[in-house]
Design an enzyme around this catalytic site. Structure first.
Site, PDB file in Angstrom:
ATOM      1  N   GLY A  63       0.820  -1.213   0.000  1.00 24.51           N
ATOM      2  CA  GLY A  63       0.000   0.000   0.000  1.00 24.51           C
ATOM      3  C   GLY A  63       0.852   1.259   0.000  1.00 24.51           C
ATOM      4  O   GLY A  63       2.032   1.218  -0.366  1.00 24.51           O
ATOM      5  N   GLY A 114       5.552   4.756  -8.723  1.00 23.08           N
ATOM      6  CA  GLY A 114       6.322   3.520  -8.982  1.00 23.08           C
ATOM      7  C   GLY A 114       5.400   2.306  -9.007  1.00 23.08           C
ATOM      8  O   GLY A 114       5.466   1.474  -9.923  1.00 23.08           O
ATOM      9  N   HIS A 115       4.517   2.208  -8.004  1.00 20.55           N
ATOM     10  CA  HIS A 115       3.571   1.076  -7.971  1.00 20.55           C
ATOM     11  C   HIS A 115       2.635   1.122  -9.182  1.00 20.55           C
ATOM     12  O   HIS A 115       2.302   0.090  -9.763  1.00 20.55           O
ATOM     13  CB  HIS A 115       2.695   1.132  -6.718  1.00 20.55           C
ATOM     14  CG  HIS A 115       3.443   1.007  -5.432  1.00 20.55           C
ATOM     15  ND1 HIS A 115       3.584   2.046  -4.540  1.00 20.55           N
ATOM     16  CD2 HIS A 115       4.088  -0.051  -4.873  1.00 20.55           C
ATOM     17  CE1 HIS A 115       4.270   1.637  -3.485  1.00 20.55           C
ATOM     18  NE2 HIS A 115       4.597   0.380  -3.658  1.00 20.55           N
ATOM     19  N   GLN A 139       8.158  -9.113   7.914  1.00 24.06           N
ATOM     20  CA  GLN A 139       9.379  -8.666   7.229  1.00 24.06           C
ATOM     21  C   GLN A 139       9.984  -7.419   7.883  1.00 24.06           C
ATOM     22  O   GLN A 139      10.939  -6.866   7.382  1.00 24.06           O
ATOM     23  CB  GLN A 139       9.126  -8.445   5.735  1.00 24.06           C
ATOM     24  CG  GLN A 139       8.220  -7.279   5.404  1.00 24.06           C
ATOM     25  CD  GLN A 139       7.869  -7.263   3.913  1.00 24.06           C
ATOM     26  OE1 GLN A 139       7.076  -8.076   3.440  1.00 24.06           O
ATOM     27  NE2 GLN A 139       8.474  -6.368   3.166  1.00 24.06           N
ATOM     28  N   GLY A 170       9.118  -4.283  -8.607  1.00 25.32           N
ATOM     29  CA  GLY A 170       9.988  -3.180  -8.979  1.00 25.32           C
ATOM     30  C   GLY A 170      11.452  -3.522  -8.728  1.00 25.32           C
ATOM     31  O   GLY A 170      11.778  -4.243  -7.787  1.00 25.32           O
ATOM     32  N   GLU A 171      12.325  -2.974  -9.573  1.00 22.01           N
ATOM     33  CA  GLU A 171      13.767  -3.159  -9.356  1.00 22.01           C
ATOM     34  C   GLU A 171      14.275  -2.292  -8.198  1.00 22.01           C
ATOM     35  O   GLU A 171      15.413  -2.424  -7.789  1.00 22.01           O
ATOM     36  CB  GLU A 171      14.536  -2.807 -10.630  1.00 22.01           C
ATOM     37  CG  GLU A 171      14.369  -3.840 -11.721  1.00 22.01           C
ATOM     38  CD  GLU A 171      15.223  -3.545 -12.939  1.00 22.01           C
ATOM     39  OE1 GLU A 171      15.830  -2.449 -13.009  1.00 22.01           O
ATOM     40  OE2 GLU A 171      15.279  -4.412 -13.824  1.00 22.01           O
ATOM     41  N   ASP A 214      13.593  -2.477  -5.122  1.00 24.08           N
ATOM     42  CA  ASP A 214      14.032  -3.450  -4.107  1.00 24.08           C
ATOM     43  C   ASP A 214      14.721  -4.581  -4.865  1.00 24.08           C
ATOM     44  O   ASP A 214      14.152  -5.657  -5.047  1.00 24.08           O
ATOM     45  CB  ASP A 214      12.825  -3.963  -3.315  1.00 24.08           C
ATOM     46  CG  ASP A 214      12.196  -2.861  -2.488  1.00 24.08           C
ATOM     47  OD1 ASP A 214      12.852  -2.354  -1.571  1.00 24.08           O
ATOM     48  OD2 ASP A 214      11.052  -2.475  -2.781  1.00 24.08           O
ATOM     49  N   SER A 272       7.793   4.666  -0.710  1.00 29.17           N
ATOM     50  CA  SER A 272       6.771   5.075   0.271  1.00 29.17           C
ATOM     51  C   SER A 272       7.432   5.764   1.456  1.00 29.17           C
ATOM     52  O   SER A 272       6.806   6.529   2.171  1.00 29.17           O
ATOM     53  CB  SER A 272       5.987   3.858   0.764  1.00 29.17           C
ATOM     54  OG  SER A 272       5.455   3.182  -0.348  1.00 29.17           O
ATOM     55  N   ARG A 273       8.717   5.470   1.691  1.00 25.60           N
ATOM     56  CA  ARG A 273       9.410   6.041   2.856  1.00 25.60           C
ATOM     57  C   ARG A 273       9.921   7.454   2.598  1.00 25.60           C
ATOM     58  O   ARG A 273      10.323   8.132   3.545  1.00 25.60           O
ATOM     59  CB  ARG A 273      10.557   5.134   3.283  1.00 25.60           C
ATOM     60  CG  ARG A 273      10.050   3.812   3.866  1.00 25.60           C
ATOM     61  CD  ARG A 273      11.154   2.911   4.374  1.00 25.60           C
ATOM     62  NE  ARG A 273      10.631   1.815   5.160  1.00 25.60           N
ATOM     63  CZ  ARG A 273      10.538   0.545   4.743  1.00 25.60           C
ATOM     64  NH1 ARG A 273      10.938   0.220   3.523  1.00 25.60           N
ATOM     65  NH2 ARG A 273      10.045  -0.392   5.525  1.00 25.60           N
TER      66      ARG A 273
HETATM   67  O1  PAF Z   1       8.003  -4.705  -1.879  1.00 20.56           O
HETATM   68  C1  PAF Z   1       7.060  -4.762  -1.063  1.00 20.56           C
HETATM   69  O2  PAF Z   1       6.217  -3.878  -0.967  1.00 20.56           O
HETATM   70  C2  PAF Z   1       6.959  -5.964  -0.124  1.00 20.56           C
HETATM   71  O3  PAF Z   1       8.214  -6.397   0.289  1.00 20.56           O
HETATM   72  C3  PAF Z   1       6.147  -7.130  -0.726  1.00 20.56           C
HETATM   73  C4  PAF Z   1       6.816  -7.712  -1.971  1.00 20.56           C
HETATM   74  C5  PAF Z   1       4.746  -6.663  -1.067  1.00 20.56           C
HETATM   75  C6  PAF Z   1       6.028  -8.284   0.295  1.00 20.56           C
HETATM   76  O4  PAF Z   1       5.385  -7.859   1.467  1.00 20.56           O
END
Ligand code: PAF
Length: 291
Positions: A38, A43-44, A68, A154-155, A157, A193-194
């Site tokens: 979310g 980017g998303h 995570q 996305g690249e 991450d 998002s950060r």
């Molecule tokens: O990239 C993210 O937003 C998260 O790491 C993901 C892939 C949705 C897993 O929670």
């Protein structure tokens, strides 16, 4: 005035999700999944637009995955804006939102986790020991819940993308993984998002991160000594106010093991550093050597 597009339906329990996916399949439609937490930004939305070219139906998952985040990380303050996210997803034409309740994802008694080695070791893995276990486990669950033909990441991450590819390969999961280049602000800062945590002063300093790794990538491609280019990039980041710099490294673009200019393999430069209280990560490809 153009009318707002209807927001995509949202499912919160697996049974309802499966019913809708079965309907897509019955119509002979392929399904693409865009996994997110979310707080959606351009980017998303680029991932969703890409996914729409890969399948007839696009499912976007929105789930802030607690497993995570480390104990001192930003889970509690991670931005949440479901109404804003749905409006953006309506605009780009997502077909379905999968936003499970935490108890649906991790019911009482949940006791399984996926541990990826290889690409998950080192870099982020060294600083966030449980992070990729949490990411791999939730993505494996998302894949088995949504059963997509393709999932789009996305690249930005980059290590996460490599870890997911490794898991899918190792476990023979029946889907394709598609990586999409990072979307950046005009000044080079990677969308995240950060970024909203940055003060005005930090925001002004933040593009130094991308500039530093672009410089390392260029010089590494030309065969410069990596130790010295990384040292000067580290100094540039310190001058811009980044502290600490967790890592700045070159890596093999697929395995993330150390890269050398003589390997003949594609490489990547990856960085993680803190600006004030915000930890930023970024990466760029190492261009092929000039022939
Ligand atoms: O990239 C993210 O937003 C998260 O790491 C993901 C892939 C949705 C897993 O929670």
């Amino acid at each position: 005035m153009a009318r707002a597009k209807p927001t995509p339906p949202i499912k919160r329990i697996v049974k309802d999700l499966r019913r809708q996916i079965a309907q897509f399949r019955k119509n002979g439609e392929r399904v693409a999944l865009v996994p997110t937490m979310g707080a959606l930004h351009e980017g998303h939305l680029t991932l969703v637009r890409t996914a729409k070219r890969k399948a007839e139906r696009v499912v976007v998952s929105i789930f802030v995955n607690p497993t995570q985040f480390g104990p001192n990380e930003d889970l509690a303050r991670y931005p949440r804006d479901e109404a804003g996210d749905l409006a953006k997803l309506a605009e780009v034409g997502a077909d379905l939102v999968w936003s499970p309740n935490p108890e649906e994802m991790y019911p009482a008694g949940f006791a399984t986790s996926i541990e990826v080695k290889g690409a998950a070791e080192g870099l982020e893995g060294a600083f966030r020991p449980h992070h990729f276990g949490g990411v791999a486990t939730v993505c494996c669950k998302l894949f088995s819940q949504v059963t997509p033909d393709v999932a789009v990441f996305g690249e930005k991450d980059y290590q996460q993308l490599c870890v997911i590819r490794q898991m899918v390969r190792d476990l023979n999961l029946p889907l394709a993984i598609h990586g999409v280049p990072t979307v950046r602000e005009k000044d080079g800062l990677a969308l995240s998002s950060r970024n909203r945590y940055l003060s005005a002063e930090e925001r002004a300093a933040a593009p130094a991160l991308a500039a530093a790794i672009r410089d390392v990538a260029q010089k590494a491609a030309n065969g410069a000594r990596q130790q010295s280019v990384i040292k000067s990039a580290t100094a540039a980041l310190k001058r811009a106010g980044f502290d600490p710099i967790d890592y700045i490294a070159t890596a093999d673009a697929e395995t993330l093991s150390p890269w050398t200019s003589t390997s003949g393999r594609p490489g990547r430069v990856l960085v993680a550093a803190r600006l004030g209280t915000t930890r930023l990560i970024d990466n760029v490809p190492i261009p092929p050597p000039a022939s």
